[in-house]
Every structure is written in structure tokens, then in C-alpha cells.
Design a protein around this motif. Sequence first.
Motif, mmCIF file in Angstrom:
data_model
loop_
_atom_site.group_PDB
_atom_site.id
_atom_site.type_symbol
_atom_site.label_atom_id
_atom_site.label_comp_id
_atom_site.label_asym_id
_atom_site.label_seq_id
_atom_site.Cartn_x
_atom_site.Cartn_y
_atom_site.Cartn_z
ATOM 1 N N LYS A 309 1.611 -2.921 12.064
ATOM 2 C CA LYS A 309 2.020 -3.542 10.808
ATOM 3 C C LYS A 309 2.185 -2.448 9.749
ATOM 4 C CE LYS A 309 -0.043 -8.047 11.745
ATOM 5 N NZ LYS A 309 -0.968 -9.110 11.281
ATOM 6 N N VAL A 310 3.417 -2.289 9.278
ATOM 7 C CA VAL A 310 3.707 -1.278 8.266
ATOM 8 C C VAL A 310 3.442 -1.895 6.896
ATOM 9 C CG1 VAL A 310 5.415 0.331 7.366
ATOM 10 C CG2 VAL A 310 5.496 -0.361 9.772
ATOM 11 N N PRO A 311 2.518 -1.353 6.116
ATOM 12 C CA PRO A 311 2.168 -1.963 4.829
ATOM 13 C C PRO A 311 3.276 -1.816 3.797
ATOM 14 C CG PRO A 311 1.058 0.143 5.056
ATOM 15 C CD PRO A 311 1.734 -0.121 6.373
ATOM 16 N N PRO A 312 3.435 -2.792 2.915
ATOM 17 C CA PRO A 312 4.394 -2.636 1.815
ATOM 18 C C PRO A 312 3.919 -1.545 0.859
ATOM 19 C CG PRO A 312 3.056 -4.614 1.492
ATOM 20 C CD PRO A 312 2.721 -4.086 2.856
ATOM 21 N N LEU A 313 4.824 -1.014 0.077
ATOM 22 C CA LEU A 313 4.492 0.100 -0.812
ATOM 23 C C LEU A 313 3.436 -0.289 -1.846
ATOM 24 C CD1 LEU A 313 5.062 3.030 -1.469
ATOM 25 C CD2 LEU A 313 6.987 2.299 -2.888
ATOM 26 N N ARG A 314 3.415 -1.556 -2.259
ATOM 27 C CA ARG A 314 2.427 -1.993 -3.257
ATOM 28 C C ARG A 314 1.003 -1.934 -2.712
ATOM 29 N NH1 ARG A 314 5.323 -6.314 -1.581
ATOM 30 N NH2 ARG A 314 4.232 -7.887 -0.356
ATOM 31 N N GLU A 315 0.849 -1.859 -1.381
ATOM 32 C CA GLU A 315 -0.479 -1.755 -0.777
ATOM 33 C C GLU A 315 -0.833 -0.317 -0.410
ATOM 34 O OE1 GLU A 315 -0.861 -4.442 2.497
ATOM 35 O OE2 GLU A 315 -0.339 -6.214 1.308
ATOM 36 N N ARG A 316 0.050 0.614 -0.712
ATOM 37 C CA ARG A 316 -0.234 2.038 -0.460
ATOM 38 C C ARG A 316 0.270 2.867 -1.637
ATOM 39 N NH1 ARG A 316 4.687 3.966 3.419
ATOM 40 N NH2 ARG A 316 3.831 5.973 2.773
ATOM 41 N N LYS A 317 -0.162 2.443 -2.841
ATOM 42 C CA LYS A 317 0.322 3.076 -4.066
ATOM 43 C C LYS A 317 -0.113 4.532 -4.194
ATOM 44 C CE LYS A 317 1.575 -0.680 -7.094
ATOM 45 N NZ LYS A 317 1.570 -1.161 -8.487
ATOM 46 N N ASP A 318 -1.160 4.905 -3.458
ATOM 47 C CA ASP A 318 -1.571 6.314 -3.474
ATOM 48 C C ASP A 318 -0.473 7.224 -2.932
ATOM 49 O OD1 ASP A 318 -3.947 5.512 -4.486
ATOM 50 O OD2 ASP A 318 -5.095 5.748 -2.644
ATOM 51 N N ASP A 319 0.466 6.662 -2.190
ATOM 52 C CA ASP A 319 1.535 7.465 -1.587
ATOM 53 C C ASP A 319 2.775 7.580 -2.473
ATOM 54 O OD1 ASP A 319 -0.016 7.812 0.678
ATOM 55 O OD2 ASP A 319 0.783 6.041 1.673
ATOM 56 N N ILE A 320 2.812 6.835 -3.591
ATOM 57 C CA ILE A 320 4.012 6.826 -4.432
ATOM 58 C C ILE A 320 4.330 8.218 -4.967
ATOM 59 C CG2 ILE A 320 4.949 6.007 -6.634
ATOM 60 C CD1 ILE A 320 3.678 3.301 -6.051
ATOM 61 N N ALA A 321 3.303 8.941 -5.428
ATOM 62 C CA ALA A 321 3.540 10.280 -5.984
ATOM 63 C C ALA A 321 4.081 11.234 -4.919
ATOM 64 C CB ALA A 321 2.247 10.836 -6.579
ATOM 65 N N LEU A 322 3.536 11.150 -3.697
ATOM 66 C CA LEU A 322 4.012 12.003 -2.602
ATOM 67 C C LEU A 322 5.461 11.696 -2.258
ATOM 68 C CD1 LEU A 322 0.879 11.796 -0.279
ATOM 69 C CD2 LEU A 322 1.679 13.838 -1.449
ATOM 70 N N LEU A 323 5.770 10.413 -2.138
ATOM 71 C CA LEU A 323 7.132 10.005 -1.811
ATOM 72 C C LEU A 323 8.100 10.414 -2.919
ATOM 73 C CD1 LEU A 323 6.230 6.479 -0.449
ATOM 74 C CD2 LEU A 323 7.379 8.239 0.891
ATOM 75 N N THR A 324 7.684 10.205 -4.156
ATOM 76 C CA THR A 324 8.534 10.550 -5.296
ATOM 77 C C THR A 324 8.858 12.035 -5.316
ATOM 78 O OG1 THR A 324 7.621 8.728 -6.617
ATOM 79 C CG2 THR A 324 8.701 10.515 -7.807
ATOM 80 N N ASP A 325 7.833 12.873 -5.120
ATOM 81 C CA ASP A 325 8.068 14.319 -5.114
ATOM 82 C C ASP A 325 9.015 14.727 -3.991
ATOM 83 O OD1 ASP A 325 6.537 14.699 -7.292
ATOM 84 O OD2 ASP A 325 4.852 15.661 -6.290
#
Length: 438
Positions: A309-325
Amino acid sequence: MLRKENILLVDDDIGILELLQRHLQSMNYHTYKAVSVKEAVRILKDTYIDLLITDIQMPEVDGLQLLKFTNEHYPEMPKLVITGYPSVSGTLEGIKSGAMDYLTKPFTKQELKESVEKAFIHGAEKKKKKRPVPQKEEYGGMIGSSSRFQEVTELIDRVKNNKATVLIQGESGTGKELVARAIHYSGKYARTPFIAVNCGAIPENLQESELFGYVKGAFTGANENRNGFFQAANGGTLFLDEIGTASLAVQTKLLRALQEKEIVKVGSRKVEKVDIRIIAATNANLREDIKNNHFREDLYYRLTVVEIKVPPLRERKDDIALLTDSFLHKYGLEYKDRPLKLSPEAAEILQRYEWPGNVRELENVIQRAIIMADGIVEIKHLPDRLKFQIEFEDETFVSLKKMEKKYIERVLQYCQGNKTKAAEILQIDRKTLRSKLE
């Protein structure tokens, strides 16, 4: 001659506005007055403002809403709150919403002067702050470091070196195909074929022939023998995206392929053996499809030997900065020949947004922002849907029932969905609130 700073004063009390104006003009500031948030927003859109001074308690739209609005639309503008209703919770909410300082009525001219000067100093310091660059963690083309991301990578590690059937579930835009590719290319079968098929993109009447191939004369237009995706992926991995859109006839043949490791081309009786790993993916609820007779239950259990099960982005917000960069670097080089940076204020908005379109939506937002920006990506380069918006009440008369509904929605929004707190403010019990919501 030095330019006078423009200060916008917002208060529904005319007397307070005139007092503030006299004090500030004597300090050589230029002032604008607004008796409502609606009037303040109009001034902000037409005039460059250096400092906002606003009351909290105002009718219709309050000062906290104005602070949130200006914090996102005018992030570099310092804000100062003045109120006649001091409280710890109110102070915290005001600071959280972007205020630099907090003054309680009544106040002296000297106290006002010190607060205004402090607000300008804090505003200048805020512009100098830089967002810390997160450490990048990558796995098979996927980026993240959150616990939910690590749960996915741990499952990938367990299945990458065997040919167990895998079903990947997740919302649209979460990166299900990236997970499938990571399973294939990070394991010992990386040098074998990987064939990705979007079942939803193939018309239902062509699904069987596209997947399993056909022989000459099998149907009108079949002028030669042709292999399908199964033959192309033989020895490797076949990724079936949107598996829930497969027809029932194709589902029957898929079940046989999984059970017997053999297929039959359309129009042929010859059985062909295949050595293949099936990875399927869906954003649909297959259990509901089974109940509605749209998906075979036996096929479902064959597909779910391992379920990821791949979590939606709202459940892995710690990754937003990494993805954004990562996107800033990738599309900065592609569009501007250099990686771009993100302002701290814009980063806060990306962190707060719920991302219904998941990683795909984030990627699209960053692409657009890079095109619109010249150097640093700021709030003004982000789509309006990400920003806080003030909704003004319609000035026409409405029914009492509609007004009650709007007020309940406003209280719930203020309480961040906490029904117990909302019921206390409305002075009704939770049962009554529940019935009104229904």
C-alpha cells in the motif's frame, strides 16, 4: 528624502483608528485605515503596505483570518496585532498566524512606537532566514525518508529477488509504477524485460489481443501473427496498471496465466508456457468491485500474494521537502539551466497543503513555479488553490437555516474539526451538533 513607510490600520472601532493614525503620523509614518477585513484586502491589492496593524475581534471576518491571508499573499510584510480581549490562546493563535508582536488595549504612544519598530526589525530578520536543505534519500527512483516511505521500501526488499505476484494499491499520483520499477530493477531480475501496461488505456474489446497476442485471421484486421505483452515480458516482469479496469473475460485468462503459467493467443488453440512475474496496481477498491461482480474474487487472491500500500503524500509529509528539492533541481536545470531554491514561506505552504493529487500534483506545481520564477520560488509563484483564501459573506439576505449552516461550518473550521470544542462554542451538546451536521 526617505520614503515614509506605509502602515495599514484595521479596526472596526473608528476611535481606535483615529488614535493610531495620530500617533503614527507624528512618528512620520504614512497610514491607511480600514474598518473591516474586506476593506483591508481591497487596500492591500491596490497599495504597497510595509506593515499591517490589525484588531482581532471584528464582525464577519476576524483579524486572524486577515493575518493568515496576508501571511501567504504578502509573506514579507510584518504584522502587528492589537486587541482589547487578551488571552493566552488568542496570543498564540495570533503569533501562529503570522503576527510579529501583540499589543493590548489600552496602550501608550511609547508602547505603540516600540512595537512598530520591533515589527520592522523582525520583518527584516525574517527575510534573511534560509530554509535548511534536507538530506536526500533515494530508493529506485523514489525519494523519501519518512517511516511510511521506509515501510514500502522494506516490502520491496523482501520481494525484489523472487517472482511472487504483487498487488500495489494507492491513490492516483502516489507513484505506484515507481514502486513496480523499483521491485524489478533493484533485484536480481533487473536485466530481464520490464513491460508496463496501462489496462485502462486499452479499449475493452482489444485488451485480450493486446495482452496475449493473436494469430492471423483471428478477427477482421488480423493480417499476421502477433505477440502480446505477455510474450514481450517473458522471463521478466509484466506490470499491469489499473488492473480493476480489465474485462471479466481478460480476468479469466489472467487467472489461468497465474495458476498454470501458460497463455493462449486469440484465435489459437496452442498453449504457450510463460515464465513471468506479475505486478498489478490499482487505485480502486477491488473488494467493493468483487461485491458488485466487477472483479473476480479468485483473481484478487492470486494477485495479493504480497500487497503493498503506497501512502498518499498527506500521510508522508516529512518527505515533501525532499521531493520538492529533487524537483527544484531537476526542472531548474531543464528550464533555467540551474537548480532553483524555495523561500521558507513557500515551503510552509507546500507542507500544509493536503495534496489530493499526491506526488504528481507536487511535481506539477514545482514545474509551474520554476517557469514563473526568475530566482527563488516564492509564494506568488504558487497556484492560488494552495494559498489561504478569505471568503466574504454574500451581502444578500439568506434563510435562517442557511445562515446557521454557514456559522456551524465556520466554527468547525476555527476548531479544526474538533466537534467537542465546536459544541462548547455553540452551547449545544455533541448529539445536537451531530444531528445538525447530518
